[in-house]
Design an enzyme around this catalytic site. Structure first.
Site, PDB file in Angstrom:
ATOM      1  N   ASN A   1       0.814  -1.202   0.000  1.00  0.00           N
ATOM      2  CA  ASN A   1       0.000   0.000   0.000  1.00  0.00           C
ATOM      3  C   ASN A   1       0.855   1.263   0.000  1.00  0.00           C
ATOM      4  O   ASN A   1       0.997   1.926  -1.028  1.00  0.00           O
ATOM      5  CB  ASN A   1      -0.947  -0.020   1.205  1.00  0.00           C
ATOM      6  CG  ASN A   1      -2.031   1.032   1.087  1.00  0.00           C
ATOM      7  OD1 ASN A   1      -1.901   2.000   0.361  1.00  0.00           O
ATOM      8  ND2 ASN A   1      -3.125   0.842   1.803  1.00  0.00           N
ATOM      9  N   ASP A   2       1.473   1.580   1.130  1.00  0.00           N
ATOM     10  CA  ASP A   2       2.233   2.822   1.219  1.00  0.00           C
ATOM     11  C   ASP A   2       3.379   2.883   0.215  1.00  0.00           C
ATOM     12  O   ASP A   2       3.721   3.950  -0.280  1.00  0.00           O
ATOM     13  CB  ASP A   2       2.813   2.975   2.635  1.00  0.00           C
ATOM     14  CG  ASP A   2       1.720   3.203   3.658  1.00  0.00           C
ATOM     15  OD1 ASP A   2       0.661   3.721   3.272  1.00  0.00           O
ATOM     16  OD2 ASP A   2       1.918   2.847   4.827  1.00  0.00           O
ATOM     17  N   THR A   3       3.950   1.723  -0.116  1.00  0.00           N
ATOM     18  CA  THR A   3       5.119   1.707  -0.999  1.00  0.00           C
ATOM     19  C   THR A   3       4.756   1.983  -2.456  1.00  0.00           C
ATOM     20  O   THR A   3       5.629   2.082  -3.290  1.00  0.00           O
ATOM     21  CB  THR A   3       5.833   0.346  -0.922  1.00  0.00           C
ATOM     22  OG1 THR A   3       4.887  -0.686  -1.234  1.00  0.00           O
ATOM     23  CG2 THR A   3       6.418   0.113   0.448  1.00  0.00           C
ATOM     24  N   VAL A   4       3.454   2.084  -2.752  1.00  0.00           N
ATOM     25  CA  VAL A   4       3.034   2.402  -4.123  1.00  0.00           C
ATOM     26  C   VAL A   4       2.136   3.636  -4.146  1.00  0.00           C
ATOM     27  O   VAL A   4       1.435   3.879  -5.120  1.00  0.00           O
ATOM     28  CB  VAL A   4       2.295   1.214  -4.782  1.00  0.00           C
ATOM     29  CG1 VAL A   4       3.224   0.040  -4.956  1.00  0.00           C
ATOM     30  CG2 VAL A   4       1.068   0.799  -3.978  1.00  0.00           C
TER      31      VAL A   4
ATOM     32  N   SER B   1       0.834   3.697   7.421  1.00  0.00           N
ATOM     33  CA  SER B   1       0.969   5.107   7.756  1.00  0.00           C
ATOM     34  C   SER B   1      -0.388   5.749   7.998  1.00  0.00           C
ATOM     35  O   SER B   1      -0.472   6.877   8.422  1.00  0.00           O
ATOM     36  CB  SER B   1       1.677   5.835   6.623  1.00  0.00           C
ATOM     37  OG  SER B   1       0.883   5.775   5.458  1.00  0.00           O
TER      38      SER B   1
END
Lengths: 110, 476
Positions: B398-401, B439
């Site tokens: 999720n956060d990494t994209v 996050s």
């Protein structure tokens, strides 16, 4: 502490400095895919502390020293053996592809 | 009589130090990595066996108890090795980070134990420099021990939630300063002959500080913390090596200390945080207040449709996250990938530096499923290729994209390098539901025009995709 080698003062500083650069150089060049095994591998390497704990235990003169020394050796051995096993298990799984090209080759054949 | 055993010990330690460095060097390439750990393991074996030769050179005071001490050493070695071997063999790959934390904490404890014996040896004459290093090693090793235990318990789900209250930093600071003050007293005032109670208080302070320091840190930040404690233990071992005048400990400890520090910095950088920010701030506590308005809607898609589109694509890039491993879907994913590869599709895996629970963890999890490492690419190597990809599929990440990291300055993850999956012609996101990432930030990728969401458990979705492609082949 009557060992034949004395590593005090600047000699010790040189050892620390060179060892620090060695560690920096080794990790600096590692591809990210190996970061986890390498962290585990370096975790294994500081398991050498077991050797120091053995020295402390063999030279123990009181019950308290024996208990602390025993604990130290136990923990150090766990660090070394555990670090080795998990690192070896992880690294064993890293294999290059045995059929990197066939995917493409088959396409032509179909 | 004394010289010869000592000579063997010295030679063994020299050999061990060489084998450690050579082994670590070999571990830095996937081709030679396996042999690297074996080489280092031989070094450990040689050094440990040689250490029994201390038998011939112990202090006169210890002669009387030598038999007992040797037996104790053998028993401790046997117990520690057996337990660790057993636990290391059966730990799941997903649980690897907490296991590394646990073993690491044990190393820190061993270093602290060496210091404790030294500081309690009131009969000996202590010099200032070794005393300083013994005390520093004790503090660092103790923090590493108790901190790693907390990290292990948190990642293993034994402690839930974070433990925060106002004034926490002040309390932590007070405990730390008090510990240092007692340490300074032991060195400079008592000359290493402090009352045992005071030494105990000193160790208690360091252990408590390790607990206090680690408790408020959330799960997402644990990898950085574990890596930091790994470096701590290395330093502590190096310092105690000086105290014992043992070059093997000095070299191995310092190599790990610096390597671990570098690895910690690399990890923190990959998360776009500083190490002090990880330790002293509460990430996620003030998450989603400044959310911008996100346009568009989330469009669902069927797994089978997505699978068929990928089957006829030229290039597919897969961005996996820890969610993939939680669903135990990596084997099914690779089965699906093999079908695509056989159909002539170019498939690559794109790994974000912090995918998984520690850097490189995702690579280990994919390797476990049999994915060859030459299909796996780092962020820098793959990011330029998303533009050419027909399909990018995000599974359990999720956060990494999240493109907000590039564009939205008010986002807590702004500035973090991300995988540019949004640049692919079509994006599929496999996801359990409409939740947010670690996050707590909403992901605008999910609302983009070229994104469709495949809802469901990752493993079930992969099975559906495999069926869809196989049905297609069967129908020919």
């Amino acid at each position: 502490m009557d060992l034949t080698t004395t590593l005090t003062g600047f000699v010790a500083l040189y050892i620390f400095m060179l060892a620090a650069f060695t560690g920096y150089e080794i990790i600096g060049r590692v591809p990210a895919i190996l970061h986890t095994p390498l962290m585990s591998g370096s975790n294994f390497v500081h398991g050498i502390v077991v050797v120091g704990a053995m020295y402390a235990l063999l030279n123990a003169t009181s019950l308290v020293e024996q208990i602390i020394g025993f604990t130290g050796v136990l923990l150090g051995a766990g660090n070394a053996a555990g670090g080795y096993v998990v690192t070896e298990r992880m690294l064993e799984m890293f294999k290059p592809s045995t059929k990197a090209a066939p995917g493409k080759a088959n396409e032509g054949a179909k | 009589m004394r010289l010869q055993p000592q000579l063997i010990i010295d030679a063994s330690y020299f050999t061990a130090a060489f084998l450690f460095i050579y082994g670590l060097k070999r571990m830095s390439s996937p081709l030679t990595a396996r042999s690297g750990i074996v080489v280092a393991g031989v070094g450990m074996l040689v050094a440990t066996l040689a250490s029994f030769l201390y038998y011939f050179g112990v202090n006169e005071a210890a002669q009387a108890q030598l038999g007992t001490n040797v037996t104790l050493a053998a028993v401790a070695l046997g117990l520690g090795t057996t337990w660790a071997w057993w636990s290391g063999k059966r730990v799941a790959m997903t649980a690897m980070p907490q296991m590394v934390a646990l073993y690491n904490g044990m190393g820190g404890g061993a270093a602290a134990a060496i210091a404790a014996v030294e500081l309690l040896r009131t009969s000996a004459v202590h010099q200032t420099v070794p005393l300083i290093l013994a005390v520093l090693g004790a503090v660092i090793g103790s923090i590493s021990l108790s901190g790693s235990l907390i990290a292990w318990a948190k990642l293993d789900g034994r402690i839930n939630g974070t433990w925060r209250f106002s004034g926490q930093q002040i309390l932590n600071g007070a405990v730390f300063l008090a510990t240092l003050a007692i340490g300074a007293y032991i060195i400079f005032v008592a000359d290493g002959h402090a009352h045992p109670g005071l030494v105990a208080a000193f160790f208690a302070g360091a252990l408590i500080f390790g607990i206090f320091m680690t408790m408020p840190i959330g799960g997402a930040d644990m990898p950085v913390v574990i890596s930091l404690y790994n470096a701590f233990t290395g330093l502590a071992v190096g310092f105690e090596g000086y105290v014992l005048q043992n070059p093997a400990l000095m070299i191995a400890g310092m190599v790990v200390g610096s390597a671990g520090t570098l690895l910690t910095l690399l990890m923190a950088k990959a998360m776009n945080r500083s190490v002090s920010n990880v330790i002293f701030s509460n990430f996620g506590a003030s998450g989603d207040e400044q959310q911008g308005e996100i346009k568009g809607s989330q469009k669902p898609a069927e797994a089978s449709d997505a699978a068929i589109q990928m089957r006829y694509a030229n290039k597919v890039i897969i961005a996996p996250g820890y969610g993939l491993a939680v669903a135990q879907a990596q084997h099914k994913l690779y089965e699906f990938v093999k079908l695509l590869v056989d159909a002539g599709v170019e498939v690559k895996f794109a790994i974000h530096p912090v995918a998984g629970r520690m850097p490189g963890h995702m690579n280990v999890l994919l390797a476990e499923a049999g994915v060859p490492y030459d299909m796996i690419y780092d962020l820098e190597d793959i990011n330029g290729e998303f533009k050419e990809a027909d399909v990018a599929i995000v599974i359990g990440a999720n956060d990494t994209v999240n493109p907000a990291a590039r564009t939205n300055k008010s986002s807590p993850i702004y500035g973090m390098p991300i995988l540019n999956v949004d640049q692919a012609k079509q994006v599929y996101v496999v996801k359990r539901g409409q939740g947010k990432g670690y996050s707590g930030v909403e992901n605008e990728l999910f609302f983009a025009d070229n994104t469709n969401l495949v809802y469901g458990d990752a493993q079930k979705v992969m099975v559906a995709m495999i069926h869809a492609v196989k049905a297609l082949e069967g129908g020919h």
